[in-house]
Design a protein around this motif. Structure first.
Motif, PDB file in Angstrom:
ATOM      1  N   VAL A 262    -113.585  19.351  21.919  1.00  0.00           N
ATOM      2  CA  VAL A 262    -113.813  18.969  20.538  1.00  0.00           C
ATOM      3  C   VAL A 262    -113.709  20.235  19.683  1.00  0.00           C
ATOM      4  O   VAL A 262    -114.423  21.195  19.908  1.00  0.00           O
ATOM      5  CB  VAL A 262    -115.204  18.320  20.356  1.00  0.00           C
ATOM      6  N   GLU A 263    -112.798  20.191  18.728  1.00  0.00           N
ATOM      7  CA  GLU A 263    -112.598  21.323  17.833  1.00  0.00           C
ATOM      8  C   GLU A 263    -112.586  20.796  16.411  1.00  0.00           C
ATOM      9  O   GLU A 263    -111.842  19.874  16.088  1.00  0.00           O
ATOM     10  CB  GLU A 263    -111.283  22.017  18.169  1.00  0.00           C
ATOM     11  N   VAL A 264    -113.399  21.374  15.570  1.00  0.00           N
ATOM     12  CA  VAL A 264    -113.485  20.926  14.184  1.00  0.00           C
ATOM     13  C   VAL A 264    -112.288  21.464  13.402  1.00  0.00           C
ATOM     14  O   VAL A 264    -112.021  22.660  13.426  1.00  0.00           O
ATOM     15  CB  VAL A 264    -114.801  21.417  13.541  1.00  0.00           C
ATOM     16  N   PRO A 265    -111.558  20.593  12.699  1.00  0.00           N
ATOM     17  CA  PRO A 265    -110.363  21.022  11.958  1.00  0.00           C
ATOM     18  C   PRO A 265    -110.720  21.598  10.583  1.00  0.00           C
ATOM     19  O   PRO A 265    -110.332  21.073   9.547  1.00  0.00           O
ATOM     20  CB  PRO A 265    -109.558  19.738  11.835  1.00  0.00           C
ATOM     21  N   ALA A 266    -111.475  22.686  10.550  1.00  0.00           N
ATOM     22  CA  ALA A 266    -111.987  23.221   9.291  1.00  0.00           C
ATOM     23  C   ALA A 266    -110.873  23.634   8.328  1.00  0.00           C
ATOM     24  O   ALA A 266    -110.886  23.241   7.161  1.00  0.00           O
ATOM     25  CB  ALA A 266    -112.904  24.401   9.572  1.00  0.00           C
ATOM     26  N   LEU A 267    -109.907  24.417   8.776  1.00  0.00           N
ATOM     27  CA  LEU A 267    -108.836  24.872   7.898  1.00  0.00           C
ATOM     28  C   LEU A 267    -108.009  23.700   7.393  1.00  0.00           C
ATOM     29  O   LEU A 267    -107.729  23.597   6.196  1.00  0.00           O
ATOM     30  CB  LEU A 267    -107.923  25.866   8.629  1.00  0.00           C
ATOM     31  N   GLU A 268    -107.640  22.819   8.283  1.00  0.00           N
ATOM     32  CA  GLU A 268    -106.798  21.693   7.908  1.00  0.00           C
ATOM     33  C   GLU A 268    -107.477  20.798   6.883  1.00  0.00           C
ATOM     34  O   GLU A 268    -106.866  20.363   5.907  1.00  0.00           O
ATOM     35  CB  GLU A 268    -106.417  20.872   9.144  1.00  0.00           C
ATOM     36  N   VAL A 269    -108.749  20.527   7.093  1.00  0.00           N
ATOM     37  CA  VAL A 269    -109.489  19.652   6.185  1.00  0.00           C
ATOM     38  C   VAL A 269    -109.665  20.322   4.826  1.00  0.00           C
ATOM     39  O   VAL A 269    -109.540  19.672   3.786  1.00  0.00           O
ATOM     40  CB  VAL A 269    -110.844  19.255   6.806  1.00  0.00           C
ATOM     41  N   ARG A 270    -109.917  21.620   4.815  1.00  0.00           N
ATOM     42  CA  ARG A 270    -110.032  22.331   3.540  1.00  0.00           C
ATOM     43  C   ARG A 270    -108.725  22.301   2.757  1.00  0.00           C
ATOM     44  O   ARG A 270    -108.725  22.066   1.548  1.00  0.00           O
ATOM     45  CB  ARG A 270    -110.460  23.776   3.778  1.00  0.00           C
ATOM     46  N   VAL A 271    -107.618  22.577   3.435  1.00  0.00           N
ATOM     47  CA  VAL A 271    -106.319  22.578   2.744  1.00  0.00           C
ATOM     48  C   VAL A 271    -106.027  21.193   2.176  1.00  0.00           C
ATOM     49  O   VAL A 271    -105.643  21.056   1.013  1.00  0.00           O
ATOM     50  CB  VAL A 271    -105.187  23.034   3.693  1.00  0.00           C
ATOM     51  N   LEU A 272    -106.205  20.159   2.975  1.00  0.00           N
ATOM     52  CA  LEU A 272    -105.936  18.800   2.513  1.00  0.00           C
ATOM     53  C   LEU A 272    -106.905  18.393   1.406  1.00  0.00           C
ATOM     54  O   LEU A 272    -106.503  17.841   0.381  1.00  0.00           O
ATOM     55  CB  LEU A 272    -106.018  17.807   3.670  1.00  0.00           C
ATOM     56  N   GLY A 273    -108.174  18.683   1.571  1.00  0.00           N
ATOM     57  CA  GLY A 273    -109.172  18.295   0.579  1.00  0.00           C
ATOM     58  C   GLY A 273    -109.004  18.996  -0.754  1.00  0.00           C
ATOM     59  O   GLY A 273    -108.937  18.351  -1.811  1.00  0.00           O
ATOM     60  N   TYR A 274    -108.929  20.309  -0.725  1.00  0.00           N
ATOM     61  CA  TYR A 274    -108.776  21.059  -1.973  1.00  0.00           C
ATOM     62  C   TYR A 274    -107.408  20.820  -2.611  1.00  0.00           C
ATOM     63  O   TYR A 274    -107.297  20.745  -3.828  1.00  0.00           O
ATOM     64  CB  TYR A 274    -108.995  22.559  -1.740  1.00  0.00           C
ATOM     65  N   GLY A 275    -106.383  20.713  -1.795  1.00  0.00           N
ATOM     66  CA  GLY A 275    -105.052  20.445  -2.333  1.00  0.00           C
ATOM     67  C   GLY A 275    -104.969  19.094  -3.017  1.00  0.00           C
ATOM     68  O   GLY A 275    -104.406  18.962  -4.106  1.00  0.00           O
ATOM     69  N   THR A 276    -105.550  18.088  -2.389  1.00  0.00           N
ATOM     70  CA  THR A 276    -105.548  16.745  -2.976  1.00  0.00           C
ATOM     71  C   THR A 276    -106.384  16.708  -4.249  1.00  0.00           C
ATOM     72  O   THR A 276    -105.987  16.092  -5.246  1.00  0.00           O
ATOM     73  CB  THR A 276    -106.072  15.715  -1.965  1.00  0.00           C
ATOM     74  N   ALA A 277    -107.527  17.376  -4.238  1.00  0.00           N
ATOM     75  CA  ALA A 277    -108.374  17.421  -5.433  1.00  0.00           C
ATOM     76  C   ALA A 277    -107.661  18.131  -6.581  1.00  0.00           C
ATOM     77  O   ALA A 277    -107.723  17.686  -7.737  1.00  0.00           O
ATOM     78  CB  ALA A 277    -109.693  18.102  -5.119  1.00  0.00           C
ATOM     79  N   ALA A 278    -106.970  19.234  -6.282  1.00  0.00           N
ATOM     80  CA  ALA A 278    -106.241  19.960  -7.327  1.00  0.00           C
ATOM     81  C   ALA A 278    -105.099  19.113  -7.868  1.00  0.00           C
ATOM     82  O   ALA A 278    -104.864  19.078  -9.089  1.00  0.00           O
ATOM     83  CB  ALA A 278    -105.712  21.280  -6.765  1.00  0.00           C
ATOM     84  N   PHE A 279    -104.384  18.415  -6.983  1.00  0.00           N
ATOM     85  CA  PHE A 279    -103.299  17.545  -7.436  1.00  0.00           C
ATOM     86  C   PHE A 279    -103.848  16.422  -8.307  1.00  0.00           C
ATOM     87  O   PHE A 279    -103.271  16.095  -9.347  1.00  0.00           O
ATOM     88  CB  PHE A 279    -102.531  16.973  -6.250  1.00  0.00           C
ATOM     89  N   ALA A 280    -104.945  15.812  -7.903  1.00  0.00           N
ATOM     90  CA  ALA A 280    -105.534  14.712  -8.678  1.00  0.00           C
ATOM     91  C   ALA A 280    -105.993  15.204 -10.052  1.00  0.00           C
ATOM     92  O   ALA A 280    -105.782  14.517 -11.066  1.00  0.00           O
ATOM     93  CB  ALA A 280    -106.701  14.097  -7.915  1.00  0.00           C
ATOM     94  N   ALA A 281    -106.588  16.388 -10.104  1.00  0.00           N
ATOM     95  CA  ALA A 281    -107.037  16.935 -11.388  1.00  0.00           C
ATOM     96  C   ALA A 281    -105.837  17.232 -12.286  1.00  0.00           C
ATOM     97  O   ALA A 281    -105.861  16.915 -13.488  1.00  0.00           O
ATOM     98  CB  ALA A 281    -107.865  18.190 -11.162  1.00  0.00           C
ATOM     99  N   ALA A 282    -104.793  17.815 -11.732  1.00  0.00           N
ATOM    100  CA  ALA A 282    -103.597  18.115 -12.524  1.00  0.00           C
ATOM    101  C   ALA A 282    -102.929  16.835 -13.008  1.00  0.00           C
ATOM    102  O   ALA A 282    -102.465  16.760 -14.150  1.00  0.00           O
ATOM    103  CB  ALA A 282    -102.612  18.947 -11.694  1.00  0.00           C
ATOM    104  N   ALA A 283    -102.879  15.813 -12.170  1.00  0.00           N
ATOM    105  CA  ALA A 283    -102.292  14.532 -12.568  1.00  0.00           C
ATOM    106  C   ALA A 283    -103.123  13.877 -13.669  1.00  0.00           C
ATOM    107  O   ALA A 283    -102.556  13.326 -14.624  1.00  0.00           O
ATOM    108  CB  ALA A 283    -102.185  13.601 -11.369  1.00  0.00           C
TER     109      ALA A 283
END
Length: 101
Positions: free
Chosen positions: A72-93
């Motif tokens: 079991v390995e927590v996907p910390a980097l992947e989740v941060r990139v997807l989460g922050y990227g999606t939030a930034a895209f949603a805010a810009a949209a």
């Protein structure tokens, strides 16, 4: 019924691919608009969504290759990139939609 080995990896990769597809659709919606004025910065938002979608695909493939049965390995980097990227895209949209109409 026992699961086949490797299904966890396949499900993980499919979930990352679905996230990537969702970002591509969101970017396409910034360019395709059938009513009202064009969205200011729509092509830039679509391009940024496309780049984010590619990043999500790359991270998803990377993640699926690192999954091993029983580990079991927590996907910390992947989740941060997807989460922050999606939030930034949603805010810009949201800002672009507010400014265009």
């Amino acid at each position: 019924m026992a699961e086949k080995p490797g299904l966890q990896t396949e499900r993980t990769l499919l979930s990352w691919e679905r996230s990537s597809l969702g970002l591509l659709v969101g970017g396409a919606l910034m360019v395709i608009r059938h009513h009202g004025p064009p969205i200011s910065g729509g092509p830039w938002l679509a391009a940024s969504a496309g780049l984010l979608a590619v990043a999500v695909l790359v991270l998803g493939y990377r993640r699926s290759r690192r999954i091993r049965p029983g580990a079991v390995e927590v996907p910390a980097l992947e989740v941060r990139v997807l989460g922050y990227g999606t939030a930034a895209f949603a805010a810009a949209a949201a800002v672009a939609l507010a400014l265009s109409g």
